[in-house]
Scaffold this active site. Structure first.
Site, mmCIF file in Angstrom:
data_model
loop_
_atom_site.group_PDB
_atom_site.id
_atom_site.type_symbol
_atom_site.label_atom_id
_atom_site.label_comp_id
_atom_site.label_asym_id
_atom_site.label_seq_id
_atom_site.Cartn_x
_atom_site.Cartn_y
_atom_site.Cartn_z
ATOM 1 N N HIS A 13 8.238 3.633 -11.873
ATOM 2 C CA HIS A 13 7.616 3.520 -10.549
ATOM 3 C C HIS A 13 6.677 4.650 -10.196
ATOM 4 C CE1 HIS A 13 9.506 0.034 -8.596
ATOM 5 N NE2 HIS A 13 10.505 0.271 -9.414
ATOM 6 N N LYS A 55 3.260 3.628 6.222
ATOM 7 C CA LYS A 55 3.936 3.823 4.936
ATOM 8 C C LYS A 55 4.576 5.196 4.974
ATOM 9 C CE LYS A 55 -0.076 3.055 2.867
ATOM 10 N NZ LYS A 55 0.083 2.203 1.688
ATOM 11 N N ARG A 56 5.360 5.552 3.934
ATOM 12 C CA ARG A 56 5.890 6.904 3.881
ATOM 13 C C ARG A 56 4.750 7.910 4.025
ATOM 14 N NH1 ARG A 56 11.593 7.791 3.078
ATOM 15 N NH2 ARG A 56 10.966 9.940 2.679
ATOM 16 N N LYS A 91 -0.730 9.638 -0.374
ATOM 17 C CA LYS A 91 -1.075 8.433 0.382
ATOM 18 C C LYS A 91 -2.193 8.699 1.396
ATOM 19 C CE LYS A 91 3.446 6.126 -0.142
ATOM 20 N NZ LYS A 91 3.163 4.740 -0.550
ATOM 21 N N THR A 110 3.016 -2.167 -2.043
ATOM 22 C CA THR A 110 3.299 -3.551 -1.671
ATOM 23 C C THR A 110 2.881 -3.787 -0.227
ATOM 24 O OG1 THR A 110 5.565 -2.866 -1.204
ATOM 25 C CG2 THR A 110 5.173 -4.019 -3.294
ATOM 26 N N LYS A 152 1.280 -7.215 1.900
ATOM 27 C CA LYS A 152 1.767 -7.781 3.170
ATOM 28 C C LYS A 152 0.619 -7.941 4.161
ATOM 29 C CE LYS A 152 5.918 -5.006 2.434
ATOM 30 N NZ LYS A 152 6.524 -3.695 2.806
HETATM 31 C C1 LIG Z 1 6.498 -2.515 2.251
HETATM 32 C C2 LIG Z 1 7.186 -1.341 2.792
HETATM 33 C C3 LIG Z 1 6.986 -0.094 2.200
HETATM 34 C C4 LIG Z 1 6.020 0.127 1.058
HETATM 35 O O1 LIG Z 1 4.739 0.307 1.616
HETATM 36 P P1 LIG Z 1 3.531 0.931 0.777
HETATM 37 O O2 LIG Z 1 2.371 0.777 1.713
HETATM 38 O O3 LIG Z 1 3.379 0.070 -0.430
HETATM 39 O O4 LIG Z 1 3.849 2.331 0.483
HETATM 40 C C5 LIG Z 1 7.650 0.990 2.731
HETATM 41 N N1 LIG Z 1 8.481 0.864 3.792
HETATM 42 C C6 LIG Z 1 8.677 -0.326 4.391
HETATM 43 C C7 LIG Z 1 9.579 -0.398 5.574
HETATM 44 C C8 LIG Z 1 8.042 -1.467 3.913
HETATM 45 O O5 LIG Z 1 8.261 -2.637 4.519
#
Ligand SMILES: *Cc1c(COP(=O)(O)O)cnc(C)c1O
Length: 830
Positions: free
Chosen positions: A375, A566-567, A572, A674, A678
């Site tokens: 990952h 995101k985190r 990022k 991911t 979404k």
């Molecule tokens: C999808 C998701 C992530 C991953 O998000 P990235 O933008 O790919 O880093 C992290 N936390 C939550 C709550 C998510 O739903």
């Protein structure tokens, strides 16, 4: 408003309108009342939303149990190959909506509760998020479980039942504060405790070589400490309820609840001290993401759940097939990152030491059963454990690892493939900084297949961390681009869009994401565009209400909603977005009369508690928000909102309201992402770098329907290799960026502490490892191109619709089908 997805639910509606009693609704209402009375112990008159939630969940769970038993019986009697997904994290979120939706019971439940004077949406809202994960890795595991169940694959997810999930984030005066997430405090109606499914997990002690009658010797591990792993099962219902899989989470228990001898001596605290040490293993999730969590407790967690899971699946296999020799034919194990990589040594130990198998066949079975998903390539996040710690905690495993390493190196020497340069690079032991076990290498050697999570990431695995192992074993690495479950991220999160899609494309769009392509010809149809825009508008109004309630900031739903959630991590690059926000603020102030596109910048995300720079970035976002939102000069053109406590449920509220999706990581650093999928599914347009799965999203939606900017992976490599991590040059060359840096240094956003953001200014100026400054101008230009598109609504909505239309490939059903066919080799039904 509620969604009507299938015939059963449509029938409920028709009957409701005609006021006929509906037997399905009546039965469900009685079931809920029964649970409320006899399981919760409440009367309807005094029940609170939470009591109704528990009663409803229990009534739903009853409906699952028969199908679950049937799924299990069918897997065993049909001798179907089983898949075991080992993951230290499952970021599940809430289960009620998902489960009702997959069972086709949403309308039945809504009506049944309405008869009792209860609102389903209020009941849904009180379910706590199961946040047993940090971010993308754990969310992927949850999407995979749902897709496996939907595809009818007999799968079990194995993990840890943490008493406390990821911390709850509070933002106080702009700073992140962490408080415990006590998600189990009101009990968990979804799970079944399996008090009879218990395995001993041992630590420490010494290994004795016991001579055998046949002249060989056998290793006997005399462990110093034994802890019990107790199973808790949560059913995972697939789409249309056809198949049910299980998530089996392990909880730690001390073998003796109390040391009676100590107690009898009067030491009441000492009598239970061992118990809290044992149970600490499943107490709390490590709150780190893409950063090392290298403490002893973490290694104990990793071994604890890996060993329990392997013991459990061996018992199941022997029960059905009688003989371990066939394990690889009937079981495929997926290791989600290196957290369960100790499985390589543990499976060897179980086969050789506990089941008396010879080394060679045991190694063939191990290599035929295990698979490993990588990952991250970030060097600081690659797991290694000190040899000394491994020897102390898992002495037998350390011996096995040495033996695997010896045989591996010997076979290469015999084949004439070993050189002095190669040896230190492919050894399982990294001798360069203390002696440490490389868990990625161990997982690679013990696996049948090793996969990356996007095409770019897999390519980088072959070229960087696993370059040498890949050269030796060129067939082992394969790509499996991540996906997301559309049931949660479209149907549950965005019922308004789902309704529009079903009305336009028919119900098959719920079963087949390829049907979304049917939107392509409609993307230029003004009437369809208007309906597409209307659902977005309603979602934006809902998000504006949420922002007002939670942080007291008013958002204008007609503005462009620009979302970065995101985190919080430097790679990022939330910082790049904040710098652009500041530049935009300055541009509006410089020309207040000009025609600026109204924007709302939405941020959300948690920083690891120990990650100081990430926490300072959160503070900066909040300080910028405070200044911008209070400035009358930019009112109506710019708003900034940091929404606290990012989790799955908050993501479900924010994503359907996004116009623009920020996916701006430094190229080469995001394995897949991911979140990007979404957003595009819900019709947001991406502004992003050529990183992770963004590359494939561009290929699918078309290069004209995404805003790509910035350095490529190769350019980043060149800059970082050439010592190009200083930002000075880029800052001096960009008057706009220079102005932003001045504002930060002068304390414009932190007048009470003008030096607050000095660490950020210093890092960007002298050691810009994430190339924020290098990408700034190109990002600014991309954002202005976004503005230009927004001014042309027909073009905007066309592009937005095309994103939804062409994103079907990113369904996790497609990903799981690929794993099933190429890695697990399990046949799919139908
Ligand atoms: C999808 C998701 C992530 C991953 O998000 P990235 O933008 O790919 O880093 C992290 N936390 C939550 C709550 C998510 O739903």
């Amino acid at each position: 408003m509620s969604a009507v997805y299938n015939r059963d639910e449509a029938a409920v509606r028709v009957r409701r309108q005609s006021r006929q009693p509906d037997p399905a609704v009546e039965a469900f209402r009685e079931a809920i009342l029964d649970k409320l009375t006899y399981a919760v112990g409440r009367e309807a008159g005094s029940a609170r939303d939470h009591d109704w939630f528990v009663a409803t969940a229990l009534a739903v769970r009853d409906r699952i149990v028969d199908r679950w038993t049937a799924s299990n019986r069918e897997a065993d009697s049909g001798q179907r190959k089983r898949v075991y997904y080992l993951s230290l994290e499952f970021l599940i979120g809430r289960l009620l909506s998902d489960t009702l939706g997959n069972l086709g019971l949403t309308e039945v439940a809504r009506e049944a509760l309405a008869d009792l004077g209860v609102d389903l949406d209020a009941v849904r809202a009180v379910e706590p998020d199961a946040a047993l994960g940090n971010g993308g890795l754990g969310r992927l595991a949850a999407c995979f479980m749902e897709s496996s169940a939907s595809l009818g694959i007999p799968a079990i997810g194995y993990g840890i039942r943490y008493d406390y999930g990821l911390f709850r984030q509070i933002v106080s005066e702009g700073w992140q504060r962490e408080v415990p997430e006590d998600w189990l405090s009101f009990g968990n109606p979804w799970e079944f405790e399996r008090a009879e499914v218990v395995f001993p997990i041992r630590f420490g002690g010494a290994v004795e070589l016991a001579p055998q009658p046949d002249g060989t010797s056998r290793a006997v591990w005399h462990a110093a400490e034994t802890i019990l792993a107790v199973a808790y099962d949560t059913p995972v219902v697939g789409w249309r309820g056809r198949h049910v899989d299980a998530l089996r989470l392990w909880s730690a228990r001390a073998p003796d609840p109390i040391e009676l001898e100590t107690f009898n001596l009067g030491d009441y605290v000492g009598a239970i001290a061992h118990r809290s040490r044992a149970e600490a293993i499943s107490r709390i999730l490590y709150p780190s993401d893409a950063t090392p969590a290298g403490q002893e407790l973490r290694l104990r967690q990793e071994y604890f759940f890996t060993s329990a899971s392997l013991q459990d699946l061996i018992v199941r296999h022997v029960r059905v097939y009688g003989d371990l020799a066939t394990l690889a034919d009937h079981a495929a194990i997926q290791l989600n990152d290196t957290h369960p990589a100790i499985a390589v040594a543990e499976l060897m130990r179980l086969l050789v030491d506990e089941h008396g198998m010879a080394w060679e066949p045991a190694w063939a079975i191990t290599r035929g059963t295990l698979n490993y998903t990588n990952h991250t390539l970030l060097p600081e996040a690659l797991e290694t454990w000190p040899v000394g710690l491994m020897e102390r905690l898992l002495p037998r495993h350390m011996q096995i690892i040495y033996l695997i390493n010896l045989l591996h190196l010997e076979s290469l020497s015999k084949a004439g493939r070993m050189t002095d340069e190669l040896l230190p690079r492919i050894s399982l032991i990294d001798e360069s900084n203390g002696r440490r076990v490389r868990m990625g290498h161990l997982a690679f050697l013990g696996a049948h297949k090793v996969n990356g999570v996007s095409a770019l990431h897999t390519d980088l695995m072959r070229r960087t961390v696993f370059k040498d192992l890949h050269a030796l074993y060129p067939d082992r690495i394969t790509n499996k681009t991540n996906g997301i479950t559309f049931r949660r991220w479209l149907q549950q999160a965005n019922p308004a869009l789902t309704r529009l899609l079903v009305e336009t494309l028919g119900e098959r769009v719920l079963d087949d994401p390829a049907a979304l392509q049917g939107l392509v010809p409609l993307s230029e149809d003004p009437a369809f565009q208007a309906r597409f825009e209307a659902q977005r508008r309603a979602n934006k109004e809902a998000l504006a209400r949420l922002a007002r309630e939670r942080i007291g900031v008013a958002l204008d739903p007609s503005a462009l909603f620009d979302v970065h959630i995101k985190r919080i991590h430097e790679y990022k690059r939330q910082l790049l977005n904040i710098l652009e926000t500041i530049a935009l603020y300055q541009a509006i102030r410089a020309e207040p009369e000009a025609d600026h596109v109204p924007r709302v910048k939405v941020f959300a995300g948690k920083a690891a508690a120990s990650y100081a720079q990430a926490k300072l970035i959160i503070k900066l976002a909040n300080d910028v928000a405070r200044t911008v939102n209070a400035d009358p000069v930019v009112a109506g053109r710019l708003k900034v909102a940091f929404l606290p406590n990012y989790n799955v449920s908050l993501a479900e509220s924010i994503i359907p309201a996004a116009d623009l999706s920020e996916q701006i990581s430094t190229a080469g650093m995001e394995a897949s992402g991911t979140g990007n999928m979404k957003f595009a599914l819900n019709g947001a347009i991406t502004v992003g770098t050529l990183d992770g799965a963004n590359v494939e999203i561009r290929d699918h939606v078309g290069a004209d329907n995404i805003f790509i900017f910035g350095l490529t992976t190769e350019e980043v490599e060149v800059r970082l290799r050439g010592g190009g991590a200083k930002g000075e040059g880029a800052i001096a060359a960009s008057p706009r960026l220079h102005g932003v840096m001045e504002a930060l240094s002068s304390g414009l956003f932190s007048p009470e502490d003008t030096g607050r953001f000095r660490p950020i200014v210093d890092a960007l100026t002298h050691n810009d490892r994430y190339l924020v400054t290098a990408d700034f101008d190109s990002y600014w230009n991309a954002q202005r191109a976004v503005d230009a598109l927004w001014r042309d609504p027909a073009a905007w909505w066309r592009m937005s619709i095309l994103n939804t239309a062409r994103i079907g490939w990113f369904s996790s059903d497609r990903t799981i089908r690929e794993y099933a066919e190429e890695i697990w080799r399990v046949p799919l039904r139908g």
